[in-house]
Design an enzyme around this catalytic site. Structure first.
Site, PDB file in Angstrom:
ATOM      1  N   LYS A 256       0.843  -1.196   0.000  1.00  0.00           N
ATOM      2  CA  LYS A 256       0.000   0.000   0.000  1.00  0.00           C
ATOM      3  C   LYS A 256       0.873   1.239   0.000  1.00  0.00           C
ATOM      4  CE  LYS A 256      -3.959  -2.048   2.124  1.00  0.00           C
ATOM      5  NZ  LYS A 256      -4.180  -3.042   3.103  1.00  0.00           N
TER       6      LYS A 256
ATOM      7  N   HIS B   3      -3.774   1.746   4.852  1.00  0.00           N
ATOM      8  CA  HIS B   3      -3.167   2.984   4.357  1.00  0.00           C
ATOM      9  C   HIS B   3      -2.938   3.962   5.519  1.00  0.00           C
ATOM     10  CE1 HIS B   3      -4.808   1.355   0.569  1.00  0.00           C
ATOM     11  NE2 HIS B   3      -3.775   1.972   0.020  1.00  0.00           N
TER      12      HIS B   3
ATOM     13  N   SER C 179      -7.413   3.630  -1.951  1.00  0.00           N
ATOM     14  CA  SER C 179      -7.532   3.412  -0.512  1.00  0.00           C
ATOM     15  C   SER C 179      -9.003   3.499  -0.134  1.00  0.00           C
ATOM     16  CB  SER C 179      -6.746   4.495   0.233  1.00  0.00           C
ATOM     17  OG  SER C 179      -7.167   4.593   1.575  1.00  0.00           O
ATOM     18  N   MET C 180      -9.479   2.528   0.655  1.00  0.00           N
ATOM     19  CA  MET C 180     -10.872   2.569   1.129  1.00  0.00           C
ATOM     20  C   MET C 180     -11.104   3.825   1.985  1.00  0.00           C
ATOM     21  SD  MET C 180     -12.501  -0.081  -0.034  1.00  0.00           S
ATOM     22  CE  MET C 180     -13.813  -0.697   0.994  1.00  0.00           C
ATOM     23  N   GLY C 181     -10.140   4.177   2.791  1.00  0.00           N
ATOM     24  CA  GLY C 181     -10.300   5.303   3.718  1.00  0.00           C
ATOM     25  C   GLY C 181     -10.014   6.671   3.121  1.00  0.00           C
TER      26      GLY C 181
END
Length: 128
Positions: free
Chosen positions: A26, A55, A97-99
């Site tokens: 990542k 992340h 990144s999901m966040g």
């Protein structure tokens, strides 16, 4: 006479890209700002490491280090993944990144090309 702020001097010495020597991992794109009055300087930096489960793990560690003396402020402007093939001198940037959302991989790629001038550095928006 031109005087450089402490923050600008610090930013000038931050490596633009720091990633693991090989593997798939990542990464985050971080915008570093000056916190000093009248100084609107900023720099984007790439950080990617295999030890990070999320992340946010990378962002939080890097931001803590850069913000510790009070001159700089950080914000994560996206993330993704990097495949670093040191043997074939290839780096591929992809995903998101999901966040933090998808980083601007074109910016990331330019930072990596500067750091690894003899590499083939590519990117796309496919995958996770």
């Amino acid at each position: 006479m031109c005087t450089q702020t402490r923050a600008a001097a610090l930013m000038a010495n931050i490596p633009q890209a720091d990633i693991d020597p090989a593997g798939v991992f990542k990464y985050v794109l971080i915008r570093v700002h000056s916190k000093e009055e009248g100084d609107d300087s900023e720099v984007d930096i790439v950080r990617g490491y295999g030890w990070a489960e999320y992340h946010a793990d990378i962002y939080e560690k890097v931001a803590e280090e850069l913000e510790k003396d009070g001159h700089l402020d950080c914000e994560c402007i996206g993330g993704g993944r990097i495949r670093h093939d040191a043997q074939d001198k290839k780096i591929h940037v992809y995903g998101y990144s999901m966040g933090y959302g998808r980083a601007n991989h074109a910016v990331t790629t330019e930072k990596l090309k500067a750091r690894y001038p003899d590499y083939e550095v590519t990117w796309d928006n496919e995958g996770y």
